[in-house]
Design a protein around this motif. Structure first.
Motif, PDB file in Angstrom:
ATOM      1  N   LEU A 199      37.598  43.123 -10.029  1.00 22.43           N
ATOM      2  CA  LEU A 199      38.986  43.349  -9.627  1.00 22.43           C
ATOM      3  C   LEU A 199      39.936  42.369 -10.292  1.00 22.43           C
ATOM      4  O   LEU A 199      40.992  42.051  -9.754  1.00 22.43           O
ATOM      5  CB  LEU A 199      39.125  43.246  -8.098  1.00 22.43           C
ATOM      6  CG  LEU A 199      38.346  44.285  -7.291  1.00 22.43           C
ATOM      7  CD1 LEU A 199      38.483  44.018  -5.810  1.00 22.43           C
ATOM      8  CD2 LEU A 199      38.815  45.681  -7.626  1.00 22.43           C
TER       9      LEU A 199
ATOM     10  N   ALA B 275      42.782  47.040 -12.528  1.00 26.86           N
ATOM     11  CA  ALA B 275      42.799  45.584 -12.384  1.00 26.86           C
ATOM     12  C   ALA B 275      42.977  44.898 -13.730  1.00 26.86           C
ATOM     13  O   ALA B 275      43.739  43.919 -13.847  1.00 26.86           O
ATOM     14  CB  ALA B 275      41.511  45.111 -11.718  1.00 26.86           C
TER      15      ALA B 275
ATOM     16  N   LEU C  18      43.745  45.750  -4.597  1.00 29.93           N
ATOM     17  CA  LEU C  18      44.581  46.455  -5.577  1.00 29.93           C
ATOM     18  C   LEU C  18      46.019  46.566  -5.092  1.00 29.93           C
ATOM     19  O   LEU C  18      46.963  46.368  -5.872  1.00 29.93           O
ATOM     20  CB  LEU C  18      44.010  47.846  -5.852  1.00 29.93           C
ATOM     21  CG  LEU C  18      42.679  47.903  -6.602  1.00 29.93           C
ATOM     22  CD1 LEU C  18      42.175  49.336  -6.695  1.00 29.93           C
ATOM     23  CD2 LEU C  18      42.813  47.307  -8.000  1.00 29.93           C
TER      24      LEU C  18
END
Length: 428
Positions: A362, A182, A230
């Motif tokens: 993230l 990330a 993701l």
């Protein structure tokens, strides 16, 4: 040199323990009785190493000097790398410090102690994979900075290449691997904002995980949320893919080959093999076996954090996971136990680990997590900006434990202003 309490390792647990003891003993007694030893001159919270690797965190701005921390928290600090440890003689030796050209700057030193604490952390488990030593590791600040240097060079090469593409393969779908992917996406996005259209390039990131899902130690809901987030960012998540061999330009897996310009190994946890030479009982991953009071097999020697295999109360046969929150709780417990020893008393109350849940970052304004894990009720799931803020608060809470609340507030504001002026991404 002799100290009543010697702590080897200035990570989250070791540093917090030294700070708690020093503040409790006061300015004069603390420095005379408590010694912290670490092979680095400054401290950085290990869960942020993936940000240093991506360049979204400057280690030299984030790092805190052990000497200054010792002065403000009333403990002594000694720079050195552990060479030998004798729990019977209660003595340890530090390796010589060598400068340029192999010149010895500081000779080997010996330190004796009344009570010793080992908080030397752990590293990655390569599982005997051929060529795995070619991959980048993220165990120390030096590892993260070395990867960042290679990353900047790869960015430059890709921006002037004919293919206009660059690939990174990350072995391991745990918190480190997921968060690194990330942060790399964020770093690439920031970089593209400074490049002309002819120099822009695509960044391909692949996470390779042998287990059926990423973040296997966390609830499946978090794993699913992280996978979706993701993949939306363009990260390819390969699960059920065991790495067979690592090559300079590719990964060889059970599901086929994955090309990569840079390879990072972020799978498994294993303590240093040198731990087996210290005369203490260790397990198959070289962790020191401790009881429910964090005592090793030798009297007056304790271990905490990732290097310790501590029994998890209420979970038969399991040990406490290698997490920063575990080291934090163990430091608090050991501070009370060692203060009692200094007063000729003993604390027989066992250490009980409380799992307060897990959070995974993230990206800039995203995160997922489960709070209140293991406290008897159902998990409380959070995501998005709230999870990201909660994740940041864990970092600030660590700083508060070693700096105090006023200094932590000033530090947080200073770093926010620095980002406003210099930008979030470090490109030097």
């Amino acid at each position: 040199m002799h100290y009543d309490i010697v702590i080897v390792g200035g990570g989250a647990g070791g540093l917090e323990l030294a700070a708690r003891l020093g503040r409790k003993l006061g300015p004069k007694a603390g420095k005379e009785r408590v010694l912290l030893i670490d092979r680095s001159s400054f401290h950085i919270w290990k869960p942020t190493l993936h940000e240093v690797a991506a360049g979204t965190l400057d280690a030299h701005q984030e790092g805190l000097s052990y000497s200054i921390l010792g002065r403000s928290n009333h403990f002594s600090f000694l720079l050195g790398d552990l060479d030998t440890f004798d729990p019977v003689a209660k003595r340890l030796n530090l390796k010589p410090i060598v400068g340029e050209g192999g010149k010895v700057l500081v000779p080997e030193r010996g330190v004796t102690f009344t009570w010793g604490v080992l908080a030397i952390g752990s590293g990655s488990n390569l599982f005997g994979t051929p060529g795995a030593d070619q991959a980048h590791l993220l165990e120390r600040t030096e590892d993260a900075e070395a990867f960042h240097t290679r990353l900047l060079a790869a960015f430059m090469k890709a921006s002037f290449s004919a293919e206009k593409t660059m690939s990174v393969a990350i072995v391991g779908g745990g918190a480190t691997g997921v968060e690194l992917s990330a942060e790399l996406i964020e770093a690439h996005r920031e970089l593209l904002g400074s490049l002309g259209s002819e120099q822009r390039f695509r960044l391909d990131i692949a996470i390779v995980e042998a287990a059926p899902r990423i973040l296997g130690g966390l609830p499946e809901k978090i794993s699913d949320q992280a996978t979706v987030a993701l993949e939306r960012k363009g990260v390819r998540v390969h699960t059920g893919a065991k790495v067979v061999a690592v090559h300079a330009d590719r990964l060889e897996t059970s599901l086929g080959e994955i090309p990569a310009d840079l390879i990072v190994w972020a799978a498994g946890v294993k303590a240093a093999p040198t731990n087996t030479a210290y005369g203490l009982e260790t397990n198959k991953t070289n962790q020191f076996v401790v009881n429910d009071r964090l005592e090793t097999s030798a009297p007056d020697v304790w271990a905490l954090g990732d290097c310790a295999a501590a029994p998890w109360a209420g979970k038969e046969g399991k040990i406490i996971p290698a997490r920063a929150q575990a080291a934090h709780q163990q430091a608090s417990y050991l501070a009370k136990a060692l203060i009692a020893r200094l007063g000729q008393r003993r604390i027989e109350t066992p250490f009980v680990y409380r799992d307060f849940g897990s959070l995974v970052s993230l990206g800039e304004n995203k995160g997922v997590g489960a709070l209140m894990g293991g406290l008897g009720g159902p998990n409380f799931f959070i995501e998005g900006l709230i999870a990201k803020w909660a994740y940041i608060s864990l970092h600030l809470d660590h700083h508060r434990a070693i700096l105090g609340t006023p200094k932590t507030v000033v530090l947080a504001l200073a770093r926010l202003l620095q980002q406003r002026v210099a930008g979030r991404l470090k490109l030097h």
